[in-house]
Design a protein around this motif. Structure first.
Motif, mmCIF file in Angstrom:
data_model
loop_
_atom_site.group_PDB
_atom_site.id
_atom_site.type_symbol
_atom_site.label_atom_id
_atom_site.label_comp_id
_atom_site.label_asym_id
_atom_site.label_seq_id
_atom_site.Cartn_x
_atom_site.Cartn_y
_atom_site.Cartn_z
ATOM 1 N N HIS A 1 5.651 -54.122 18.596
ATOM 2 C CA HIS A 1 5.225 -52.666 19.239
ATOM 3 C C HIS A 1 6.305 -51.858 19.207
ATOM 4 O O HIS A 1 6.194 -50.920 19.948
ATOM 5 C CB HIS A 1 4.568 -52.874 20.504
ATOM 6 C CG HIS A 1 3.241 -53.384 20.381
ATOM 7 N ND1 HIS A 1 2.265 -52.420 20.380
ATOM 8 C CD2 HIS A 1 2.624 -54.413 20.185
ATOM 9 C CE1 HIS A 1 1.003 -52.878 20.327
ATOM 10 N NE2 HIS A 1 1.220 -54.185 20.242
ATOM 11 N N HIS A 2 7.663 -52.269 18.839
ATOM 12 C CA HIS A 2 8.676 -51.237 18.795
ATOM 13 C C HIS A 2 8.633 -50.272 17.859
ATOM 14 O O HIS A 2 7.847 -50.368 16.863
ATOM 15 C CB HIS A 2 10.128 -52.085 18.491
ATOM 16 C CG HIS A 2 11.389 -51.385 18.438
ATOM 17 N ND1 HIS A 2 11.669 -50.768 19.466
ATOM 18 C CD2 HIS A 2 12.076 -50.965 17.266
ATOM 19 C CE1 HIS A 2 12.820 -49.809 19.109
ATOM 20 N NE2 HIS A 2 13.150 -50.089 17.846
ATOM 21 N N TYR B 1 10.640 -53.084 12.462
ATOM 22 C CA TYR B 1 10.206 -54.041 13.569
ATOM 23 C C TYR B 1 8.517 -53.895 13.879
ATOM 24 O O TYR B 1 7.760 -54.674 14.083
ATOM 25 C CB TYR B 1 10.792 -53.722 14.882
ATOM 26 C CG TYR B 1 12.356 -54.111 14.630
ATOM 27 C CD1 TYR B 1 12.528 -55.053 14.997
ATOM 28 C CD2 TYR B 1 13.171 -53.034 14.584
ATOM 29 C CE1 TYR B 1 14.089 -55.455 14.543
ATOM 30 C CE2 TYR B 1 14.621 -53.272 14.415
ATOM 31 C CZ TYR B 1 15.103 -54.507 14.577
ATOM 32 O OH TYR B 1 16.366 -54.744 14.466
ATOM 33 N N THR B 2 8.238 -52.674 13.481
ATOM 34 C CA THR B 2 6.857 -52.467 13.635
ATOM 35 C C THR B 2 5.939 -53.267 12.639
ATOM 36 O O THR B 2 4.756 -53.906 12.886
ATOM 37 C CB THR B 2 6.344 -50.990 13.400
ATOM 38 O OG1 THR B 2 7.107 -50.116 14.149
ATOM 39 C CG2 THR B 2 4.926 -50.462 13.754
ATOM 40 N N PHE C 1 8.949 -62.523 10.265
ATOM 41 C CA PHE C 1 9.285 -62.661 11.732
ATOM 42 C C PHE C 1 10.786 -62.167 12.084
ATOM 43 O O PHE C 1 11.561 -62.248 11.132
ATOM 44 C CB PHE C 1 9.408 -64.174 12.063
ATOM 45 C CG PHE C 1 9.744 -64.620 13.474
ATOM 46 C CD1 PHE C 1 8.740 -64.953 14.211
ATOM 47 C CD2 PHE C 1 11.082 -64.686 13.975
ATOM 48 C CE1 PHE C 1 9.102 -65.229 15.643
ATOM 49 C CE2 PHE C 1 11.367 -65.113 15.527
ATOM 50 C CZ PHE C 1 10.092 -65.103 16.276
ATOM 51 N N MET C 2 10.771 -61.364 13.232
ATOM 52 C CA MET C 2 11.774 -60.640 13.515
ATOM 53 C C MET C 2 12.171 -60.699 15.138
ATOM 54 O O MET C 2 11.355 -61.006 15.853
ATOM 55 C CB MET C 2 11.818 -59.214 13.225
ATOM 56 C CG MET C 2 11.859 -58.827 11.854
ATOM 57 S SD MET C 2 12.051 -57.144 11.171
ATOM 58 C CE MET C 2 13.544 -57.156 11.563
ATOM 59 N N TYR D 1 8.571 -48.776 23.029
ATOM 60 C CA TYR D 1 6.950 -49.054 22.495
ATOM 61 C C TYR D 1 6.613 -47.504 22.026
ATOM 62 O O TYR D 1 6.930 -46.441 22.629
ATOM 63 C CB TYR D 1 6.241 -49.168 23.556
ATOM 64 C CG TYR D 1 6.597 -50.642 24.163
ATOM 65 C CD1 TYR D 1 6.635 -51.893 23.492
ATOM 66 C CD2 TYR D 1 6.983 -50.796 25.522
ATOM 67 C CE1 TYR D 1 7.264 -53.025 23.976
ATOM 68 C CE2 TYR D 1 7.131 -51.886 26.037
ATOM 69 C CZ TYR D 1 7.425 -52.860 25.190
ATOM 70 O OH TYR D 1 7.734 -54.204 25.896
ATOM 71 N N GLY D 2 5.826 -47.422 20.959
ATOM 72 C CA GLY D 2 5.179 -46.465 20.545
ATOM 73 C C GLY D 2 5.227 -46.455 18.778
ATOM 74 O O GLY D 2 5.465 -47.280 18.234
ATOM 75 N N VAL D 3 5.003 -45.049 18.315
ATOM 76 C CA VAL D 3 5.026 -44.956 17.104
ATOM 77 C C VAL D 3 6.066 -43.826 16.439
ATOM 78 O O VAL D 3 6.494 -43.118 17.352
ATOM 79 C CB VAL D 3 3.624 -44.575 16.325
ATOM 80 C CG1 VAL D 3 2.817 -45.795 16.586
ATOM 81 C CG2 VAL D 3 3.139 -43.476 16.946
#
Length: 268
Positions: free
Chosen positions: A200-201, A206-207, A225-226, A235-237
């Motif tokens: 959710h980063h 990462y997203t 996997f990260m 959090y966000g877009v």
């Protein structure tokens, strides 16, 4: 059938409320902020619930049909599998299909337009689990019916699996984290709150990582996997980090259909 749905809903609601209280007690959010955030996300549940009820009937009817007709991968064995081997095999195969579904929701622009509503939550917590656009609910449940047809899952296996899946999905969105050493071990096989928070980063790549539903093994196998330091996660877009826009329920409902309201990946 009605009793099954009622029991599933009661268990789901109990887990949701229980962890919500735990987040409130152990977290840093103020009561008013958490209530307002939760009320926004619960609005999605009110829209999605009728869709869930209607399509769930289709899901269980499909499972009953595959059991009676002997349709699906689980019925290709030359001998009849008992419940436990059938459940384990079905769980693994269905979880792989869920991984593919989640990855598809990120990589196919049309699907992402719906899924980005879930990712637009700037304050991830357990209520983010129910922040799902009605359009995505329809896509997900149609996909679920197709999965059941392919795999040939019985209603009994489906009920147990959905209970586990729902619980893990809720827990993966909680604000609380596992200690690093424990998380490093558990996340080798299972999705944890720590790993899903990375998903959710707001920034790529990462997203587009940690797609696993219950099992994290697919992310390890397919190199999605990260890890990221919890203190660095935002959090966000990435296209729109405006909280007011990300918290506007009406705009969020319209965003998949309106270019002017799109929240992310405008270069599709």
């Amino acid at each position: 059938m009605n009793k099954i749905f009622s029991n599933q809903f009661l268990i789901y609601a109990s887990v949701l409320i229980g962890f919500w209280i735990l987040e409130l007690v152990l977290g840093q959010q103020k009561v008013k902020e958490k209530l307002l955030h939760s009320l926004l996300n619960i609005k999605f549940l009110l829209f999605v619930l009728p869709i869930q009820i209607v399509f769930s009937l289709g899901v269980f009817m499909t499972a009953q049909w595959t059991e009676v007709s002997g349709w699906g991968l689980l019925h290709l064995f030359p001998f009849k599998l008992s419940f436990i081997p059938s459940f384990v095999l079905a769980f693994i195969v269905l979880d792989f299909f869920e991984y593919l579904y989640h990855r598809m929701m990120h990589k196919v622009p049309f699907f992402w337009r719906f899924h980005q509503v879930h990712h637009s939550d700037r304050d991830l917590d357990i209520t983010t689990t129910v922040r799902e656009h009605p359009g995505e609910s329809i896509l997900r449940l149609v996909y679920t019916i197709l999965m059941i047809l392919v795999v040939g899952v019985s209603p009994a296996i489906l009920i147990v699996r959905q209970f586990i899946q729902s619980a893990i999905n809720l827990i993966s969105h909680i604000t609380l984290k596992l200690p690093n050493k424990l998380n490093n071990i558990v996340s080798l096989v299972f999705i944890t709150p720590n790993t899903h928070q990375v998903h959710h980063h707001y920034e790529l790549p990462y997203t587009d990582s940690n797609y696993g539903d219950v099992l994290s093994i697919w992310d390890h196998i397919f190199s999605t996997f990260m890890k990221k330091e919890p203190s660095e996660i935002v959090y966000g877009v990435d296209v729109n980090m405006d909280k007011e826009k990300c918290n506007n329920f009406k705009n969020l409902l319209k965003s998949p259909f309106d270019k002017d309201l799109e929240l992310i990946k405008k270069d599709e």
